[in-house]
Design a protein around this motif. Structure first.
Motif, PDB file in Angstrom:
ATOM      1  N   SER A 101       0.838  -1.200   0.000  1.00  0.00           N
ATOM      2  CA  SER A 101       0.000   0.000   0.000  1.00  0.00           C
ATOM      3  C   SER A 101       0.878   1.257   0.000  1.00  0.00           C
ATOM      4  O   SER A 101       0.610   2.216  -0.738  1.00  0.00           O
ATOM      5  CB  SER A 101      -0.905  -0.003   1.230  1.00  0.00           C
ATOM      6  N   TYR A 102       1.932   1.235   0.800  1.00  0.00           N
ATOM      7  CA  TYR A 102       2.854   2.373   0.856  1.00  0.00           C
ATOM      8  C   TYR A 102       3.512   2.609  -0.498  1.00  0.00           C
ATOM      9  O   TYR A 102       3.708   3.751  -0.928  1.00  0.00           O
ATOM     10  CB  TYR A 102       3.916   2.125   1.926  1.00  0.00           C
ATOM     11  N   LEU A 103       3.841   1.509  -1.190  1.00  0.00           N
ATOM     12  CA  LEU A 103       4.485   1.608  -2.505  1.00  0.00           C
ATOM     13  C   LEU A 103       3.470   1.806  -3.631  1.00  0.00           C
ATOM     14  O   LEU A 103       3.845   1.835  -4.804  1.00  0.00           O
ATOM     15  CB  LEU A 103       5.318   0.349  -2.774  1.00  0.00           C
ATOM     16  N   ARG A 104       2.183   1.914  -3.251  1.00  0.00           N
ATOM     17  CA  ARG A 104       1.091   2.093  -4.214  1.00  0.00           C
ATOM     18  C   ARG A 104       1.018   0.932  -5.219  1.00  0.00           C
ATOM     19  O   ARG A 104       0.785   1.120  -6.411  1.00  0.00           O
ATOM     20  CB  ARG A 104       1.228   3.429  -4.955  1.00  0.00           C
ATOM     21  N   LEU A 105       1.225  -0.275  -4.721  1.00  0.00           N
ATOM     22  CA  LEU A 105       1.080  -1.479  -5.535  1.00  0.00           C
ATOM     23  C   LEU A 105      -0.215  -2.168  -5.118  1.00  0.00           C
ATOM     24  O   LEU A 105      -0.347  -2.589  -3.969  1.00  0.00           O
ATOM     25  CB  LEU A 105       2.264  -2.433  -5.310  1.00  0.00           C
ATOM     26  N   ASP A 106      -1.168  -2.251  -6.026  1.00  0.00           N
ATOM     27  CA  ASP A 106      -2.473  -2.826  -5.666  1.00  0.00           C
ATOM     28  C   ASP A 106      -2.430  -4.344  -5.837  1.00  0.00           C
ATOM     29  O   ASP A 106      -2.803  -4.892  -6.864  1.00  0.00           O
ATOM     30  CB  ASP A 106      -3.590  -2.222  -6.528  1.00  0.00           C
ATOM     31  N   VAL A 107      -1.958  -5.036  -4.793  1.00  0.00           N
ATOM     32  CA  VAL A 107      -1.821  -6.493  -4.878  1.00  0.00           C
ATOM     33  C   VAL A 107      -3.174  -7.180  -4.957  1.00  0.00           C
ATOM     34  O   VAL A 107      -3.286  -8.282  -5.486  1.00  0.00           O
ATOM     35  CB  VAL A 107      -1.031  -7.042  -3.670  1.00  0.00           C
ATOM     36  N   ILE A 108      -4.204  -6.542  -4.399  1.00  0.00           N
ATOM     37  CA  ILE A 108      -5.525  -7.179  -4.435  1.00  0.00           C
ATOM     38  C   ILE A 108      -6.002  -7.309  -5.867  1.00  0.00           C
ATOM     39  O   ILE A 108      -6.480  -8.360  -6.295  1.00  0.00           O
ATOM     40  CB  ILE A 108      -6.532  -6.366  -3.584  1.00  0.00           C
ATOM     41  N   ALA A 109      -5.860  -6.238  -6.644  1.00  0.00           N
ATOM     42  CA  ALA A 109      -6.294  -6.281  -8.040  1.00  0.00           C
ATOM     43  C   ALA A 109      -5.415  -7.212  -8.864  1.00  0.00           C
ATOM     44  O   ALA A 109      -5.899  -7.960  -9.699  1.00  0.00           O
ATOM     45  CB  ALA A 109      -6.277  -4.868  -8.636  1.00  0.00           C
ATOM     46  N   GLN A 110      -4.100  -7.193  -8.626  1.00  0.00           N
ATOM     47  CA  GLN A 110      -3.189  -7.925  -9.481  1.00  0.00           C
ATOM     48  C   GLN A 110      -3.058  -9.399  -9.104  1.00  0.00           C
ATOM     49  O   GLN A 110      -2.814 -10.235  -9.960  1.00  0.00           O
ATOM     50  CB  GLN A 110      -1.809  -7.251  -9.451  1.00  0.00           C
ATOM     51  N   TRP A 111      -3.174  -9.726  -7.818  1.00  0.00           N
ATOM     52  CA  TRP A 111      -2.936 -11.102  -7.390  1.00  0.00           C
ATOM     53  C   TRP A 111      -4.218 -11.914  -7.244  1.00  0.00           C
ATOM     54  O   TRP A 111      -4.195 -13.127  -7.430  1.00  0.00           O
ATOM     55  CB  TRP A 111      -2.201 -11.117  -6.060  1.00  0.00           C
ATOM     56  N   PHE A 112      -5.321 -11.290  -6.871  1.00  0.00           N
ATOM     57  CA  PHE A 112      -6.504 -12.057  -6.523  1.00  0.00           C
ATOM     58  C   PHE A 112      -7.670 -11.901  -7.509  1.00  0.00           C
ATOM     59  O   PHE A 112      -8.386 -12.858  -7.788  1.00  0.00           O
ATOM     60  CB  PHE A 112      -6.975 -11.695  -5.110  1.00  0.00           C
ATOM     61  N   LEU A 113      -7.888 -10.696  -8.006  1.00  0.00           N
ATOM     62  CA  LEU A 113      -9.000 -10.489  -8.923  1.00  0.00           C
ATOM     63  C   LEU A 113      -8.593 -10.895 -10.338  1.00  0.00           C
ATOM     64  O   LEU A 113      -7.413 -10.943 -10.673  1.00  0.00           O
ATOM     65  CB  LEU A 113      -9.449  -9.023  -8.872  1.00  0.00           C
ATOM     66  N   ARG A 114      -9.579 -11.184 -11.191  1.00  0.00           N
ATOM     67  CA  ARG A 114      -9.293 -11.772 -12.505  1.00  0.00           C
ATOM     68  C   ARG A 114      -9.652 -10.837 -13.654  1.00  0.00           C
ATOM     69  O   ARG A 114     -10.090 -11.279 -14.703  1.00  0.00           O
ATOM     70  CB  ARG A 114     -10.075 -13.090 -12.649  1.00  0.00           C
ATOM     71  N   GLU A 115      -9.446  -9.559 -13.454  1.00  0.00           N
ATOM     72  CA  GLU A 115      -9.848  -8.571 -14.451  1.00  0.00           C
ATOM     73  C   GLU A 115      -8.959  -8.590 -15.695  1.00  0.00           C
ATOM     74  O   GLU A 115      -9.408  -8.284 -16.797  1.00  0.00           O
ATOM     75  CB  GLU A 115      -9.810  -7.172 -13.820  1.00  0.00           C
ATOM     76  N   ASP A 116      -7.700  -8.944 -15.525  1.00  0.00           N
ATOM     77  CA  ASP A 116      -6.725  -8.819 -16.603  1.00  0.00           C
ATOM     78  C   ASP A 116      -6.845  -9.995 -17.583  1.00  0.00           C
ATOM     79  O   ASP A 116      -6.111 -10.977 -17.491  1.00  0.00           O
ATOM     80  CB  ASP A 116      -5.314  -8.748 -16.022  1.00  0.00           C
ATOM     81  N   ILE A 117      -7.794  -9.898 -18.520  1.00  0.00           N
ATOM     82  CA  ILE A 117      -8.027 -10.952 -19.509  1.00  0.00           C
ATOM     83  C   ILE A 117      -7.081 -10.735 -20.689  1.00  0.00           C
ATOM     84  O   ILE A 117      -7.147  -9.711 -21.374  1.00  0.00           O
ATOM     85  CB  ILE A 117      -9.495 -10.937 -19.993  1.00  0.00           C
ATOM     86  N   MET A 118      -6.210 -11.696 -20.918  1.00  0.00           N
ATOM     87  CA  MET A 118      -5.161 -11.546 -21.932  1.00  0.00           C
ATOM     88  C   MET A 118      -5.605 -12.131 -23.274  1.00  0.00           C
ATOM     89  O   MET A 118      -6.282 -13.162 -23.330  1.00  0.00           O
ATOM     90  CB  MET A 118      -3.889 -12.253 -21.471  1.00  0.00           C
ATOM     91  N   ASN A 119      -5.197 -11.453 -24.347  1.00  0.00           N
ATOM     92  CA  ASN A 119      -5.386 -11.978 -25.713  1.00  0.00           C
ATOM     93  C   ASN A 119      -6.852 -12.307 -26.016  1.00  0.00           C
ATOM     94  O   ASN A 119      -7.155 -13.319 -26.651  1.00  0.00           O
ATOM     95  CB  ASN A 119      -4.519 -13.225 -25.938  1.00  0.00           C
TER      96      ASN A 119
END
Length: 421
Positions: free
Chosen positions: A391-409
């Motif tokens: 959070s301090y580094l402004r890295l949203d691990v919840i979005a990137q590690w757990f949620l499945r929004e990033d649909i590739m190709n």
């Protein structure tokens, strides 16, 4: 283009979205809903990625935003209420959404919005459900719980994870496609006036023993409460017809959990909008059989763990309608079973890669890997430290590690004949 007579079973998000597109094309659409009125209940949901794109193609973004919740972000607190991490909503219009998106809305408001957008174009029948489905040479005959029957060119099951339509087309001996994630969730609202300097935000707390509490503010007079715990049959007895079973189990499990647990449990006692169920997902090797097709949670429910349930429903309904429109656009042929099944097959071919990514990594009774992390105080403390640093580094691990929004190709198909209708 021949006009189809379509029956949609289920007046929720997926059913109403599909009715919007098919009725826009001029097809004769009937939606049946087993509840006596539009089921405009449920707590907060959101749209992400391609779901936002579909909403925009529907021309409903402005109306959506008129009802949207301006949630500012998610805070993570300990048992004393001390905040360890905070993840703000991404309102830049770029990149992945955070836990809180720029498109937050109450489920009932989205359901009503979609329903109202079909006004005058779609026939709604409440308080009834499908009793049986019989394939005929040129149609499918449906018998209803109200004693009536009718024939349709095609039938759509959009009736949720516990879909009755799905059960009617499954063969004898087929395994239940519902896969448990080993967690139980309870949801309800609490009357609580907004305090001075209080924000529209979500707050989450992790307690030892695989227990999670969350509260979210969505209007000035009420907040939402979420309770999640490991699904242990020895501790949880619940019945979908008797909400008191789930309430009693949650009271036993969360007593003494810390943070706001006692206030939440007191409100749970008198809550009249409590809903509790097992967390899981639907995984099927087929989404259609004959002239009957499934969409939304009935076909590919992804659970709240992915953050993609509503988006999947909207995108899936759009692709199904689009493939039906492609199959019959500029066609003067009769409505043959072959043409319908070809449209269904194309819908699966186009949309299954999307859902494979959304459901990727989900497995039975694995709780998406949370069991170990949430079980003991030490591992929870480590988790809090990691969240604080990111959070301090402004890295949203919840979005990137757990949620499945990033649909590739995968790109959202364009159906000019449907969009121009």
């Amino acid at each position: 283009m021949p006009l189809l007579k379509v029956l949609i079973c289920g007046g929720g998000i997926a059913g109403n979205a599909l009715a919007f597109w098919l009725s826009k094309l001029g097809h004769q659409v009937t939606v049946i809903e087993r509840y006596h009125e539009l089921r405009a209940t449920g707590l907060q949901i959101d749209l992400r990625g391609h779901g936002i794109e579909v909403l925009q193609r529907m021309g409903l973004e402005e109306k959506f935003r008129a009802h949207s919740i301006k949630e500012e972000g998610l805070g993570v607190v300990d048992s004393q209420g001390r905040q360890w991490a905070y993840f703000p909503a991404n309102r830049s219009g770029q990149g992945l959404q955070s836990f809180s998106t720029d498109f937050e809305i109450m489920r009932g408001d989205l359901c009503r919005l979609l329903h109202d957008a079909t006004e005058g174009r779609v026939k709604y029948v409440f308080g009834t459900s499908i009793q049986s489905i019989t394939e005929q040479p040129n149609s499918v005959e449906v018998a209803f719980s109200n004693g009536h029957s009718d024939c349709f060119d095609l039938v759509v099951g959009a009736d949720g994870q516990r879909s009755r339509t799905r059960g009617l087309i499954m063969g004898p001996g087929e395994e239940d496609p519902f896969h448990s994630l080993g967690m139980y969730g309870g949801y309800f609202t609490i009357p609580r006036d907004m305090q001075e300097n209080e924000a529209y935000a979500a707050t989450a707390y992790i307690a030892p023993g695989s227990r999670i509490l969350m509260m979210r503010r969505h209007d000035p007079w009420r907040i939402q409460a979420y309770m999640f715990c490991k699904l242990d049959p020895k501790r949880i007895e619940f019945s979908r017809g008797n909400p008191d079973h789930g309430k009693d189990a949650l009271k036993n499990i969360f007593t003494g959990a810390g943070w706001e647990s006692e206030n939440i449990l007191q409100a749970l006692d008198v809550a009249d909008d409590f809903y509790g169920d097992e967390s899981g997902f639907i995984k099927m090797s087929y989404w259609s059989r004959g002239r009957v097709v499934l969409v939304g949670d009935a076909a590919f429910g992804s659970s709240g763990m992915t953050g993609m349930g509503t988006t999947s429903a909207l995108v899936g309904s759009y692709v199904l309608a689009g493939e039906i429109s492609e199959a019959f656009y500029r066609s003067s042929e009769e409505v043959s079973a072959g043409k319908i099944t070809a449209a269904f097959e194309s819908y699966e071919t186009k949309f299954r890669p999307f859902m494979n990514q959304v459901q990727g990594g989900l497995s039975d009774n694995d709780s998406t890997g949370w069991d170990w992390l949430l079980s003991k105080s030490l591992t929870i403390t480590i988790c809090y430290f990691v969240l604080a640093v990111t959070s301090y580094l402004r890295l949203d691990v919840i979005a990137q590690w757990f949620l499945r929004e990033d649909i590739m190709n995968w790109e959202l198909p364009v159906y000019p004949n449907m969009l121009d209708a």
